[in-house]
Design an enzyme around this catalytic site. Structure first.
Site, PDB file in Angstrom:
ATOM      1  N   SER A   1      90.508  14.978  60.244  1.00 60.05           N
ATOM      2  CA  SER A   1      89.153  15.393  60.608  1.00 60.05           C
ATOM      3  C   SER A   1      88.467  15.980  59.387  1.00 60.05           C
ATOM      4  CB  SER A   1      89.204  16.449  61.722  1.00 60.05           C
ATOM      5  OG  SER A   1      89.892  15.961  62.859  1.00 60.05           O
TER       6      SER A   1
ATOM      7  N   SER B   1      89.314  11.272  64.416  1.00 54.45           N
ATOM      8  CA  SER B   1      88.710  12.284  63.550  1.00 54.45           C
ATOM      9  C   SER B   1      87.807  13.232  64.328  1.00 54.45           C
ATOM     10  CB  SER B   1      87.892  11.605  62.450  1.00 54.45           C
ATOM     11  OG  SER B   1      87.426  12.551  61.515  1.00 54.45           O
TER      12      SER B   1
ATOM     13  N   ASP C   1      84.749  15.239  63.450  1.00 51.20           N
ATOM     14  CA  ASP C   1      83.719  15.393  62.406  1.00 51.20           C
ATOM     15  C   ASP C   1      82.680  16.375  62.933  1.00 51.20           C
ATOM     16  OD1 ASP C   1      85.104  13.325  61.085  1.00 51.20           O
ATOM     17  OD2 ASP C   1      83.907  11.804  62.098  1.00 51.20           O
TER      18      ASP C   1
END
Length: 379
Positions: free
Chosen positions: A251, A289, A291
């Site tokens: 991430s 991920s 984000d």
């Protein structure tokens, strides 16, 4: 343990001649923004603990707005989630109330609870007159995370209250150590060693000078996505073992700070532009991920009051001034990720055969950029 000063300097992006645009502050760091301090603390052990698969190699990064204030100072803020496989505490209130109070801490996924607990305790002591008075007050710090379980024994839950408090106590202005530092100690970016990175930009609006800075904990992307200043660098480095498999497992946390006066809705718009910054490095925001972006402004500073005024007056930049600010965010985020990778050191594997993660080789990067005529002439 790390400090805010680099102990072994490796060239940053601009020193290598990478053609990033925009004028930076004196340290090209988030701490170029007035009233912003950063603290870093790493916990690294040489060998695995008995019966454990990996050594402990982790840490925490703290960002403290208004570090000299004796009374907590709320800061207007905005948040944005591009892909939600991650955590940042306190964001529900930021979206509703438009501000947060106290430090930001960034660590590994399994240490969010400890960082939250330790930050509250630190605030209770740091702002004793505020939180030990007759009026009860709640504390809801911002704690964010990325996963470092490829290189760190994340299940050892090694981060302690003392570690978090050390990062808070060490928060300072000036240069920020990048790469394998603080919460970024064992992070991986684009199949290379990643971690902590930072950058800043200077702007002038209506003849007034302002600064915008970003700090990233870069732990995202896969090798073949890596793009540097428009060049598909990762495709030319597939021969270098990424250590883990090619799929993205991490991430990125992006913190954007500025002294430009902005209202919360404007800061939310600013946070969204961080998405374009990480996109320039090649990521599409992979499924695994998280984000997550937060933007805050140190302008309109007013300490917490027992009896706040019924009406408030604040200064805010006009929306028509935003295009160069947006560009500054995008440019600074893109550069901060590359700075994190360039500063990072190779992290070796373990005796049980687990592969380590290599740092991106500067010489190979420079050659590829030169082959694409994307290197500054002075480099």
């Amino acid at each position: 343990m790390t400090t805010n000063k680099n102990t072994s300097h490796k060239p940053r992006a601009r020193e290598l001649g990478l053609p990033f645009t925009g004028v930076t502050g004196p340290h090209n760091a988030i701490t170029d923004v007035a009233n912003v301090a950063v603290g870093l603390h790493s916990v690294c052990e040489d060998a695995p603990r008995p019966g454990r698969p990996l050594p402990v190699r982790t840490g925490v990064t703290t960002i403290v707005p208004h570090p000299q204030a004796d009374i907590p100072v709320p800061v207007f803020a905005g948040v944005h989630r591009f892909n939600g496989n991650g955590e940042m505490t306190g964001t529900h209130w930021i979206e509703d109330g438009g501000y947060f109070l106290g430090p930001i801490a960034i660590t590994n996924t399994h240490s969010v609870g400890m960082a939250h607990h330790a930050t509250i305790k630190w605030m209770l002591e740091r702002y004793r007159s505020t939180y030990h008075g007759s009026r009860p007050r709640w504390i809801m710090p911002v704690i964010a995370e990325t996963f470092d379980g490829i290189l760190n024994d994340i299940n050892a839950l090694a981060l302690t209250e003392a570690d978090v408090r050390a990062a808070l106590d060490k928060a300072a202005t000036g240069p920020v150590a990048e790469g394998n530092t603080g919460g970024g100690t064992s992070m991986i970016a684009y199949g290379f060693k990643g971690g902590t990175g930072t950058s800043s930009r200077c702007l002038t609006i209506a003849d007034r000078k302002y600064t915008l800075g970003v700090l990233v904990q870069a732990n995202n992307g896969q090798r073949d996505w890596l793009t540097v200043c428009g060049v598909p660098v990762g495709r030319h480095m597939t021969d270098i073992a990424p250590g883990a498999d090619m799929a993205e497992r991490g991430s990125i946390i992006v913190i954007i700070a500025t002294d430009i006066p902005m209202a919360p809705h404007q800061l939310q718009r600013l946070a969204r532009r961080g998405t374009i910054g990480i996109g320039r490095n090649g990521t599409p925001g992979g499924n695994n991920s998280g984000d997550i972006f937060l933007a805050f402004s140190t302008a309109n500073a007013e300490p917490l009051r027992d009896t706040p005024p019924a009406l408030r007056c604040l200064e805010m930049v006009d929306n028509d001034q935003f295009d160069p600010i947006y560009m500054a965010v995008v440019d600074a985020v893109e550069e901060a990720v590359i700075n994190a990778m360039l500063a990072a050191e190779t992290m070796p594997g373990t005796i049980d055969g687990r592969l380590g993660i290599e740092a991106i080789p500067h010489d190979r990067l420079v050659k590829i950029m030169r082959d694409y005529s994307r290197l500054e002439i002075s480099a």
